[in-house]
Design an enzyme around this catalytic site. Structure first.
Site, PDB file in Angstrom:
ATOM      1  CB  CYS A 186      -0.908  -0.022   1.228  1.00 59.03           C
ATOM      2  SG  CYS A 186      -1.735   1.525   1.577  1.00 59.03           S
ATOM      3  CB  CYS A 241       0.852   1.364   4.284  1.00 64.27           C
ATOM      4  SG  CYS A 241      -0.883   0.883   4.422  1.00 64.27           S
TER       5      CYS A 241
END
Length: 512
Positions: free
Chosen positions: A70, A73
């Site tokens: 991600c 993230c």
């Protein structure tokens, strides 16, 4: 099959099971990747999630659920690490407050774990006491959950502000390790001692590191060290320190390097460093109960005193004189502060009658500690070296035990020593190990047969019949192994006459 070997097999089998359980060591791990940056947040997965939170010494915990693929993230990680730096690792600025962790939901092994917490987007953060994450879950429809979703933590500043509101604190991202002038005194909170078991572990490890680094194990110091280790095997409040003490006794000959040639010392140096009395991952500088508000206050000396008091209230009547001589001889031979060592030795030398009761020894150590505090209080006041948050004082203070005082004036204190002893037993015994015992599957196990055999074979600790000496199962294994191993060694190599044989016993030397 002999009784000794039978007990050994059972104990070692249990030890293998015990080592598969969660270890507190992961709580302080900081990985240095390629030497460029440090990760302070702890990476968890489905196999160690419950164990880590079960053993966590922190008051609160944060869990970040993310996916390594991600982009958001990855961009958020530096923000999360800026906050984790404050609370995690051996050089944490605010240790013992918050455990910062993360779980990668992109790994298949973590799928069920992430589902339990209803993770619907990345990153997703949760807050709560560590114990609530053990076998825990989160449902957005559940209103009264101890685990809360952090809905405003998208930057380091926002995350720390959110956490400060929950804790009533004012931590800043630029806070530095020490000086901790903001640290509040804990003398009026009896529950704080429960966390001191971690400081006792660190103090024990530090003391043994000093002994090894300074090559203090010599022919004349072997017996005092063995006596003290035997005391730790039975009565140290930490399971893994009891286990480590027993393992050191098994390998004690390898630690005696004083008579080796220089090249032999060099070849053995790496092996000696591998001996860690409480485990290889015990950190440094992570004092919780014993943390001072200045760099050079409290810490090791505080942790060592807590250890001695804990030992004094855990022994039985038949062990009181042995414990007294073991502690006095250990301080005299291995404590490197010369003035402190001499003062302690003088107090030990002033005892002319042997201790017959454990109560008498516990009270003697309490009085000795108060004498030390009185002396240091005057010196620190005159020199201006006292910790402003933790000045030396007569113990226990009225805030902790008002009933300990029959009367209290500026010149004299009249104590109710029965109440004092009850306080010491509860404070340094039950309360000290309460947190640790509740988190340890091995802490409450008693193996009577192995205990009797260990005590008999050492011939050093006089154990009353039926005494409740709570040796951890792992310590039992190493203890029995110690005697069995050394009994085999007698037929393999000659022993120096000056060398103390662990399983042949010796007479305790009284301090006159």
């Amino acid at each position: 099959m002999s009784r000794t070997l039978l007990v050994l097999i059972v104990c070692l089998s249990a030890l293998r099971f015990g080592t598969s359980l969660g270890s507190r060591s992961i709580l302080r791990t900081v990985a240095d990747k390629n030497g460029d940056s440090e990760d302070y947040a702890i990476d968890l997965n489905a196999t160690n999630f419950d164990a880590v939170f079960r053993d966590a010494p922190a008051t609160f915990a944060v869990v970040e659920f993310f996916a390594h693929w991600c982009p958001a993230c990855r961009n958020y990680k530096p923000h999360y690490e800026r906050v984790a730096r404050l609370f995690n690792g051996p050089n944490a600025v605010h240790p013992g407050k918050v455990l910062m962790t993360r779980v990668d939901c992109a790994l298949k092994m973590n799928t069920n774990l992430c589902d339990k917490f209803s993770v619907g987007h990345f990153p997703m953060l949760f807050w709560g006491p560590p114990s609530n994450f053990v076998s825990g879950s989160w449902n957005p429809k559940e209103e009264k959950s101890e685990i809360r979703n952090i809905d405003d933590g998208r930057t380091a500043e926002k995350l720390l502000n959110w956490m400060n509101k929950q804790m009533g604190s004012s931590y800043g991202l630029d806070d530095q390790t020490f000086e901790n002038e903001h640290l509040s005194s804990n003398i009026s909170d009896p529950g704080q001692i429960a966390r001191a078991v971690y400081d006792v572990e660190e103090a024990t490890s530090t003391a043994f590191d000093i002994i090894l680094e300074r090559k203090m194990i010599k022919s004349e110091t072997r017996a005092p060290l063995i006596k003290f280790l035997q005391l730790l095997v039975v009565h140290h409040p930490s399971v893994r320190c009891r286990r480590g003490s027993a393992e050191i006794l098994v390998n004690f000959d390898e630690l005696s390097l004083a008579d080796m040639k220089q090249e032999e010392v060099a070849s053995e140096k790496g092996a000696v460093k591998n001996f860690q009395i409480c485990g290889k991952d015990v950190p440094r500088g992570y004092w919780i109960f014993c943390r001072g508000s200045k760099n050079d206050t409290r810490g090791f000396s505080c942790g060592l005193w807590v250890l001695l008091h804990s030992l004094s209230v855990r022994i039985e009547d038949g062990e009181s004189q042995f414990a007294f001589t073991a502690i006095c001889d250990f301080i005299r031979n291995f404590f490197v502060c010369e003035e402190c060592r001499q003062h302690f030795h003088e107090m030990c030398s002033s005892v002319y009658s042997p201790f017959n009761k454990a109560r008498d020894f516990a009270l003697w150590l309490w009085r000795a500690h108060n004498k030390v505090n009185e002396r240091l209080l005057k010196e620190e006041e005159s020199m201006g070296t006292a910790d402003p948050k933790f000045p030396k004082m007569i113990w226990p203070p009225p805030q902790l035990c008002s009933s300990c005082y029959r009367s209290h004036s500026s010149k004299q204190i009249k104590w109710d020593e029965n109440v004092v002893h009850k306080f010491l037993t509860n404070y340094y015994g039950k309360m000290l190990v309460s947190l640790y015992k509740s988190n340890s599957s091995l802490g409450n196990v008693v193996v009577d047969g192995a205990l009797d055999e260990l005590a008999t074979s050492t011939n050093a600790v006089a154990v009353p019949v039926g005494a409740a000496l709570a040796i951890a199962l792992a310590s039992c294994a190493f203890g029995v192994l110690a005697c069995y191993w050394r009994s085999q060694q007698k037929s393999r190599k000659p022993r120096r006459s000056s060398e103390l044989k662990f399983c042949e016993g010796y007479d305790s030397t009284e301090v006159k």
